[in-house]
Design an enzyme around this catalytic site. Structure first.
Site, short mmCIF file in Angstrom:
data_model
loop_
_atom_site.label_atom_id
_atom_site.label_comp_id
_atom_site.label_asym_id
_atom_site.label_seq_id
_atom_site.Cartn_x
_atom_site.Cartn_y
_atom_site.Cartn_z
N PHE A 1 14.26 4.04 10.29
CA PHE A 1 12.90 3.65 9.95
C PHE A 1 12.04 4.89 9.78
CE2 PHE A 1 8.71 1.78 10.39
CZ PHE A 1 8.86 0.66 9.59
N LYS B 1 0.82 -1.19 0.00
CA LYS B 1 0.00 0.00 0.00
C LYS B 1 0.86 1.25 0.00
CE LYS B 1 -2.87 -2.53 3.24
NZ LYS B 1 -3.14 -2.66 4.68
N ASP C 1 14.65 -1.20 0.51
CA ASP C 1 15.36 -1.44 1.76
C ASP C 1 16.34 -2.59 1.52
OD1 ASP C 1 15.68 -1.08 4.61
OD2 ASP C 1 14.35 -2.76 4.95
N GLU D 1 7.39 2.28 -6.40
CA GLU D 1 7.54 1.72 -5.06
C GLU D 1 7.88 2.83 -4.07
OE1 GLU D 1 6.86 -0.13 -2.83
OE2 GLU D 1 8.16 -1.89 -2.64
N ASP D 2 7.48 2.64 -2.82
CA ASP D 2 7.76 3.66 -1.81
C ASP D 2 9.24 3.69 -1.42
OD1 ASP D 2 7.67 1.18 -0.52
OD2 ASP D 2 6.17 1.76 0.97
N ARG E 1 0.39 6.26 7.82
CA ARG E 1 0.47 6.36 6.34
C ARG E 1 0.00 7.72 5.86
NH1 ARG E 1 1.61 1.35 4.01
NH2 ARG E 1 0.68 -0.46 4.99
P1 IMP Z 1 12.63 -4.69 1.03
O1 IMP Z 1 12.08 -5.92 0.40
O2 IMP Z 1 13.41 -5.01 2.29
O3 IMP Z 1 13.41 -3.82 0.09
O4 IMP Z 1 11.42 -3.91 1.63
C1 IMP Z 1 10.66 -3.04 0.93
C2 IMP Z 1 9.38 -2.79 1.69
O5 IMP Z 1 9.58 -2.72 3.10
C3 IMP Z 1 8.86 -1.42 1.32
O6 IMP Z 1 7.97 -1.52 0.23
C4 IMP Z 1 8.17 -0.96 2.58
O7 IMP Z 1 6.84 -1.38 2.57
C5 IMP Z 1 8.90 -1.65 3.69
N1 IMP Z 1 9.88 -0.75 4.36
C6 IMP Z 1 11.22 -0.76 4.25
N2 IMP Z 1 11.79 0.21 4.99
C7 IMP Z 1 10.77 0.88 5.57
C8 IMP Z 1 10.70 2.02 6.45
O8 IMP Z 1 11.70 2.65 6.85
N3 IMP Z 1 9.45 2.39 6.84
C9 IMP Z 1 8.32 1.76 6.43
N4 IMP Z 1 8.34 0.70 5.60
C10 IMP Z 1 9.55 0.26 5.18
MG MG Z 2 5.83 -1.61 0.39
#
Ligand code: IMP
Ligand code: MG
Length: 180
Positions: A156, A47, A107, A103-104, A169
């Site tokens: 975070f 989302k 990470d 994508e937001d 959000r």
């Molecule tokens: P990844 O697979 O570890 O790259 O994670 C990506 C997803 O983790 C993003 O689409 C976010 O939904 C969530 N995410 C990663 N870091 C944060 C953060 O600092 N705050 C909130 N959501 C995060």
């Molecule tokens: Mg996400």
């Protein structure tokens, strides 16, 4: 529901709503310039990317189609479980289309690495990624992000679509959660 105040985390603004909008206009101009004429399929990752998608789409001058995908590697915790799950698939066929994944935040890279492989199997004409935020220090899987809004440190963040266990959000700014 009110929580005891000693449990309330402090939020510190990292990126203001205005900084976010300015950067999105720059990204949109770059995307408009990079793509040949024709329709661009914007794939919003739910989302967290919902506000980024809606602002980016409106800043673009080209023809776009919108589609949505639910994908999570998170659960309710703050770091990835390493397990990726598609919770809602696309309505559109991507074969032959120019696809831009919206994508937001990137990470660990687990989510987007998985998604890139998945969408490439559906034979789009091209597939690239636009991510509003990037935490390069956290990367565990390689991901090439063509359009990055902001690189941020390993902290975070919440707001502008990003959540902490579904909270925050709707904050207009992006904030760092500082635990008490
Ligand atoms: P990844 O697979 O570890 O790259 O994670 C990506 C997803 O983790 C993003 O689409 C976010 O939904 C969530 N995410 C990663 N870091 C944060 C953060 O600092 N705050 C909130 N959501 C995060
Ligand atoms: Mg996400």
């Amino acid at each position: 529901m009110t929580e005891p105040t000693h449990m309330a985390p402090k939020l510190r603004v990292l990126l203001t709503a205005e900084q976010i909008q300015t950067r999105i206009r720059e990204l949109a101009a770059q995307i408009d310039a990079d793509y040949p004429e024709g329709t661009l399929l914007l794939v919003c990752i739910l989302k967290g990317a919902c506000f980024f998608l809606s602002d980016l789409a409106r800043a673009l001058k080209r023809d776009v189609r919108l589609d949505f995908m639910g994908i999570s590697s998170y659960g309710m915790g703050k770091s990835t479980s390493g397990e990726v799950k598609v919770t809602k698939d696309l309505d559109a066929t991507v074969e032959g289309s120019d696809v831009l994944i919206v994508e937001d935040i990137v990470d660990s890279g687990v989510t987007l690495n998985y998604l890139m492989h998945l969408l490439k199997q559906r034979r789009p004409r091209s597939v690239h990624i636009a991510a509003l935020l990037d935490k390069p220090q956290r990367r565990r899987r390689p991901v090439h992000v063509s359009y990055v809004g902001f690189q941020i440190p390993d902290q975070f963040v919440v707001g502008y679509g990003l959540d902490d266990a579904e909270r925050y959000r709707n904050l207009p700014d992006i904030c760092v959660v500082e635990e008490e």
